[in-house]
Design an enzyme around this catalytic site. Sequence first.
Site, mmCIF file in Angstrom:
data_model
loop_
_atom_site.group_PDB
_atom_site.id
_atom_site.type_symbol
_atom_site.label_atom_id
_atom_site.label_comp_id
_atom_site.label_asym_id
_atom_site.label_seq_id
_atom_site.Cartn_x
_atom_site.Cartn_y
_atom_site.Cartn_z
ATOM 1 N N LYS A 169 0.916 -1.411 0.105
ATOM 2 C CA LYS A 169 0.034 0.052 -0.046
ATOM 3 C C LYS A 169 0.785 1.251 -0.007
ATOM 4 C CE LYS A 169 0.795 1.910 3.497
ATOM 5 N NZ LYS A 169 1.886 2.408 3.908
ATOM 6 N N TYR A 257 -4.268 4.226 6.651
ATOM 7 C CA TYR A 257 -4.908 3.474 7.927
ATOM 8 C C TYR A 257 -6.052 3.976 8.222
ATOM 9 C CZ TYR A 257 -0.554 0.919 7.212
ATOM 10 O OH TYR A 257 0.569 0.152 6.865
HETATM 11 P P1 NAD Z 1 12.513 2.191 1.972
HETATM 12 O O1 NAD Z 1 12.690 3.388 1.440
HETATM 13 O O2 NAD Z 1 12.932 1.833 3.256
HETATM 14 O O3 NAD Z 1 12.753 1.240 1.070
HETATM 15 C C1 NAD Z 1 12.433 1.349 -0.369
HETATM 16 C C2 NAD Z 1 13.477 0.292 -1.204
HETATM 17 O O4 NAD Z 1 12.897 0.360 -2.672
HETATM 18 C C3 NAD Z 1 14.740 0.654 -1.109
HETATM 19 O O5 NAD Z 1 15.735 0.295 -0.421
HETATM 20 C C4 NAD Z 1 15.273 0.204 -2.574
HETATM 21 O O6 NAD Z 1 15.717 -1.034 -2.296
HETATM 22 C C5 NAD Z 1 14.239 0.417 -3.417
HETATM 23 N N1 NAD Z 1 14.255 1.348 -4.370
HETATM 24 C C6 NAD Z 1 14.334 1.307 -5.564
HETATM 25 N N2 NAD Z 1 14.291 2.366 -6.377
HETATM 26 C C7 NAD Z 1 14.285 3.519 -5.332
HETATM 27 C C8 NAD Z 1 14.193 4.887 -5.493
HETATM 28 N N3 NAD Z 1 14.096 5.480 -6.828
HETATM 29 N N4 NAD Z 1 14.185 5.507 -4.277
HETATM 30 C C9 NAD Z 1 14.019 4.928 -3.206
HETATM 31 N N5 NAD Z 1 14.112 3.537 -3.134
HETATM 32 C C10 NAD Z 1 14.167 2.868 -4.329
HETATM 33 O O7 NAD Z 1 10.992 2.174 2.092
HETATM 34 P P2 NAD Z 1 10.046 1.236 2.794
HETATM 35 O O8 NAD Z 1 9.489 1.644 4.248
HETATM 36 O O9 NAD Z 1 10.646 -0.186 2.972
HETATM 37 O O10 NAD Z 1 8.590 1.281 1.979
HETATM 38 C C11 NAD Z 1 8.554 0.435 0.656
HETATM 39 C C12 NAD Z 1 6.913 0.293 0.569
HETATM 40 O O11 NAD Z 1 6.633 -0.415 1.663
HETATM 41 C C13 NAD Z 1 6.182 1.662 0.276
HETATM 42 O O12 NAD Z 1 5.310 1.320 -0.804
HETATM 43 C C14 NAD Z 1 5.484 1.631 1.479
HETATM 44 O O13 NAD Z 1 4.131 2.278 1.375
HETATM 45 C C15 NAD Z 1 5.288 0.264 2.084
HETATM 46 N N6 NAD Z 1 5.284 0.016 3.530
HETATM 47 C C16 NAD Z 1 4.291 -0.637 3.981
HETATM 48 C C17 NAD Z 1 4.025 -0.834 5.406
HETATM 49 C C18 NAD Z 1 3.008 -1.556 5.885
HETATM 50 O O14 NAD Z 1 2.908 -1.480 7.080
HETATM 51 N N7 NAD Z 1 2.224 -2.361 5.197
HETATM 52 C C19 NAD Z 1 5.107 -0.461 6.404
HETATM 53 C C20 NAD Z 1 6.133 0.616 5.432
HETATM 54 C C21 NAD Z 1 6.032 0.757 4.326
#
Ligand code: NAD
Length: 415
Positions: A169, A257
Amino acid sequence: MVHHAASRRHFLQLAAGASALPWVASCASAGPAETLEGETPGSHEVRAIGQPMPRGVRLPDTPPQPRSADSVGFAVIGLGGYALHQMMPRFTRSRRAHIAALVSGNAEKAATIGAAYGVPEDARYSYDSFDEIAADDRIEAVYIVLPTGLHAEWAEKAFAAGKHVLCEKPMAMDPAECQRMIDASERAGRKLMIAYRCHFEPYNLRAMELMREDAVGDIRLIRTDQHYNAGPATPATNWRLSRALGGRGPLEDYGIYGVQSALYLSGEMPKLIGARAFQPAGDPRFTEIAAYVGTMMQFPSGAVAQLSTSYDAAGSNRALVRGVGGTLTMDPATNYDGIEMSLRTGGATEDFQLGDSTVQFAAQLDHLADAIRDGTQIKTPGEMGLRDIRLMTAIYTAAAENRLIAMNPDGTMKA
Ligand code: NAD
């Protein structure tokens, strides 16, 4: 006196922030703000680019094994904070899903993680070699855990490779992208599920049930808060603050949420939406997006929801439902763990003890695996993701145009 000074400062900030974002209306603006058109794109590149290993990652001591012979192999794309801290460790608790492949733009990170999770070298793909997964039978599904602005592109690629998709999401940046993903899933004859984990979390599931059982009587008010302080960052250093990769504000990532809770607790779709958004002036975090979004929804039953979310306030994650006969309180409401829920009716309070909230992570994996293996129905399909992005479009439009918006039952705005 202090109170007056603070109020005045707040008013000035509202006024100063009014012009920077065309879609953020200000309480101080005289007339309707400009439309959604003409936004400036974010400075963050809308392209999958390898990132460093997140801090504090704990890798498994021994590579996990699939727990059943018919376990579904997932390729995880986007090895960031949520994948590495939350989801990947939880595959071991799934009865029918395992990590079969990794996709990353950082080969060194993929090698370290691949070794720890027992992913063979020839199942570690890059963004450039992703299309080759089509010929890899070890992979049946792709788990997309990239920044939001990349969800649609990579879901379409995954479907083109003949794989099922579990997408984080929010589903995508706008309704058109969501529709493209749904169409691609249908063309490929593959499943699309949005990772709305709260639909698999014991307290939220019980809350839905209680509302269906009329535990508080007719609902009059739902209130949700999703807030945290984003800390020092800019759109270039935190994709969540980038218009092109994160959206228009905290609503997409965290406030979602509250939107979800309002819908699954009321069991209704809003007939009316009003909203305000706020962009503090001179804050390098909020040059492209709003810091705060407040939403009012009215449902056909007459119940009202007040939702607030921000990246610029002390942490809060709560939901409250007040009915004619009682009150349900969840605080925290949608966290990864430690959810607390109580029901107050007729002068008595019941505190619920429903066990381990962290089962939600593996339960959603099994839900998709069951749908793939047994043809069971997905309860958080692409259509639900699309519905929510439509509602967010209406919320930002209500804020920008300074008006109440009449809604259709499918989440689109009435003409
Ligand atoms: P994050 O920044 O920690 O990780 C994103 C990852 O995407 C990076 O580490 C990299 O591997 C990759 N990536 C590829 N291209 C990129 C770019 N141009 N810029 C940045 N990163 C890039 O983010 P996250 O917190 O892991 O979030 C990722 C996804 O997960 C999002 O869609 C977020 O909404 C979702 N999320 C969901 C929950 C939940 O509770 N369901 C919680 C946190 C995040």
